[in-house]
Design an enzyme around this catalytic site. Structure first.
Site, PDB file in Angstrom:
ATOM      1  N   LYS A 162       0.854  -1.188   0.000  1.00  0.00           N
ATOM      2  CA  LYS A 162       0.000   0.000   0.000  1.00  0.00           C
ATOM      3  C   LYS A 162       0.893   1.242   0.000  1.00  0.00           C
ATOM      4  O   LYS A 162       1.168   1.849   1.034  1.00  0.00           O
ATOM      5  CB  LYS A 162      -0.927  -0.032   1.225  1.00  0.00           C
ATOM      6  CG  LYS A 162      -2.160   0.825   1.070  1.00  0.00           C
ATOM      7  CD  LYS A 162      -3.173   0.519   2.150  1.00  0.00           C
ATOM      8  CE  LYS A 162      -4.215   1.599   2.277  1.00  0.00           C
ATOM      9  NZ  LYS A 162      -5.146   1.675   1.159  1.00  0.00           N
TER      10      LYS A 162
HETATM   11  N1  PMP Z   1      -8.036  -1.978  -3.040  1.00  0.00           N
HETATM   12  C1  PMP Z   1      -7.522  -0.740  -3.007  1.00  0.00           C
HETATM   13  C2  PMP Z   1      -6.848  -0.198  -4.216  1.00  0.00           C
HETATM   14  C3  PMP Z   1      -7.625   0.024  -1.833  1.00  0.00           C
HETATM   15  O1  PMP Z   1      -7.137   1.260  -1.797  1.00  0.00           O
HETATM   16  C4  PMP Z   1      -8.270  -0.520  -0.705  1.00  0.00           C
HETATM   17  C5  PMP Z   1      -8.390   0.277   0.549  1.00  0.00           C
HETATM   18  N2  PMP Z   1      -7.297   0.040   1.411  1.00  0.00           N
HETATM   19  C6  PMP Z   1      -8.775  -1.819  -0.792  1.00  0.00           C
HETATM   20  C7  PMP Z   1      -8.635  -2.529  -1.976  1.00  0.00           C
HETATM   21  C8  PMP Z   1      -9.430  -2.468   0.379  1.00  0.00           C
HETATM   22  O2  PMP Z   1      -8.464  -2.853   1.329  1.00  0.00           O
HETATM   23  P1  PMP Z   1      -8.817  -2.929   2.864  1.00  0.00           P
HETATM   24  O3  PMP Z   1     -10.022  -3.761   3.007  1.00  0.00           O
HETATM   25  O4  PMP Z   1      -7.638  -3.575   3.490  1.00  0.00           O
HETATM   26  O5  PMP Z   1      -9.034  -1.530   3.313  1.00  0.00           O
END
Ligand code: PMP
Length: 309
Positions: A162
């Site tokens: 991320k």
């Molecule tokens: N995909 C992307 C590109 C994101 O930015 C997010 C948000 N973090 C998610 C999926 C969902 O991830 P999470 O459930 O861990 O927040």
């Protein structure tokens, strides 16, 4: 506008201590663009539309991913996971937050690329949930398009880390969608299969089954998606994790986003093709209501996903 004014957050935690957000200053020469971050939410116990004590959803999954993102991107973590949890708690308490709160730890190299030390900042700010029975935000229309931009793939950038850099990919897709008169977009991966939304994972409902795309479709390995895969079968709907074609997406009965920010967001249509069984879809609604109960700590089986502030 002051830094605090931006999200209404008076205090943040930076490099070991709580400080006024306006005083958390860094040099303009810092390599913030090489940074990573996490997006985590704390919800009000008992009722996500209420006010009171908070608990953090999915702490372990998020903090483990933050560590993985740091490792993949060559960043050093100068604090332990427990120290970061204490930082988050202290920050929420210092800001006096008693409503749902978003937590966004940000890490970037101190100085320049290759540094063996990092800045760690934990800003927190309130957010408005679309979950909870009778919430008018839930059923708003959301028209999506399939983006002409493909989701970044692991032969170019690591989609599972991320990092801020990855989000330029999302910004291009969102800007294209707005330009074309849509609310947001769905990415295809580099092979042409459905990948995910721009800021959340994607789930589809077909014939009473919930289908979501695999990690190999260049998605971010979402903490929320992992939880959904685990709890949705409680409601009697099997979950399949597999590749989905664009036309299969069009032919779905329902579709929704899942993610920390996206929570459980119904989608009205993709490329102007409306999903089959009315809007918001009945299974999407059922899942969202159950998820709200889980987040509020009202489902005993999943209380271990919550960490008190
Ligand atoms: N995909 C992307 C590109 C994101 O930015 C997010 C948000 N973090 C998610 C999926 C969902 O991830 P999470 O459930 O861990 O927040």
């Amino acid at each position: 506008m002051s830094a605090a004014g931006f999200h209404g957050s008076k205090y943040c935690w930076m490099n070991g201590k709580i400080m006024s957000t306006d005083e958390a200053l860094v040099s303009p020469m810092e390599s913030i663009h090489l940074g990573i971050f996490e997006g985590i939410k704390a919800y009000v116990k008992g009722d996500v539309l209420g006010e009171g004590e908070l608990s953090i959803f999915g702490w372990k999954g998020h903090i483990d991913r933050l560590w993985r993102s740091a490792e993949v991107n060559g960043l050093t973590m100068p604090y332990s996971k427990d120290e970061l949890l204490e930082a988050v708690r202290a920050c929420i308490i210092r800001n006096d937050y008693t409503k749902n709160t978003y937590i966004q730890p940000r890490i970037w190299p101190k100085g320049s690329w290759g540094s063996t030390d990092s800045h760690v900042v934990v800003p927190v700010w309130p957010f408005e949930t679309l979950l909870g029975k009778g919430n008018p935000l839930f059923g708003e229309e959301r028209r999506f398009m399939v983006s002409s931009w493909r989701r970044i793939s692991s032969d170019a950038l690591p989609p599972q880390a991320k990092s801020w850099a990855n989000y330029l990919n999302s910004m291009h897709a969102i800007r294209e969608a707005r330009r074309c008169g849509y609310d947001n977009a769905v990415f295809l991966d580099n092979r042409g299969f459905v990948s995910e939304g721009t800021l959340a994972c994607l789930m589809m409902v077909r014939d009473g089954k919930v289908i979501t795309t695999p990690v190999t479709a260049s998605i971010l390995e979402s903490v929320t998606r992992g939880a959904f895969i685990e709890f949705i079968p409680d409601l009697g709907y099997p979950v399949e994790v597999r590749d989905v074609t664009r036309v299969e997406l069009y032919a779905s009965d329902e579709a929704f986003l899942c993610g920390t920010g996206g929570e459980c967001t119904p989608i009205t249509s993709v490329d102007d093709i409306k999903f089959g069984s009315g809007y918001p879809g009945p299974i999407t609604t059922e899942i969202a209501e159950y998820y709200a109960e889980i987040l509020a700590g009202n489902v005993k089986k999943y209380k271990h996903w919550l960490t008190s502030v």
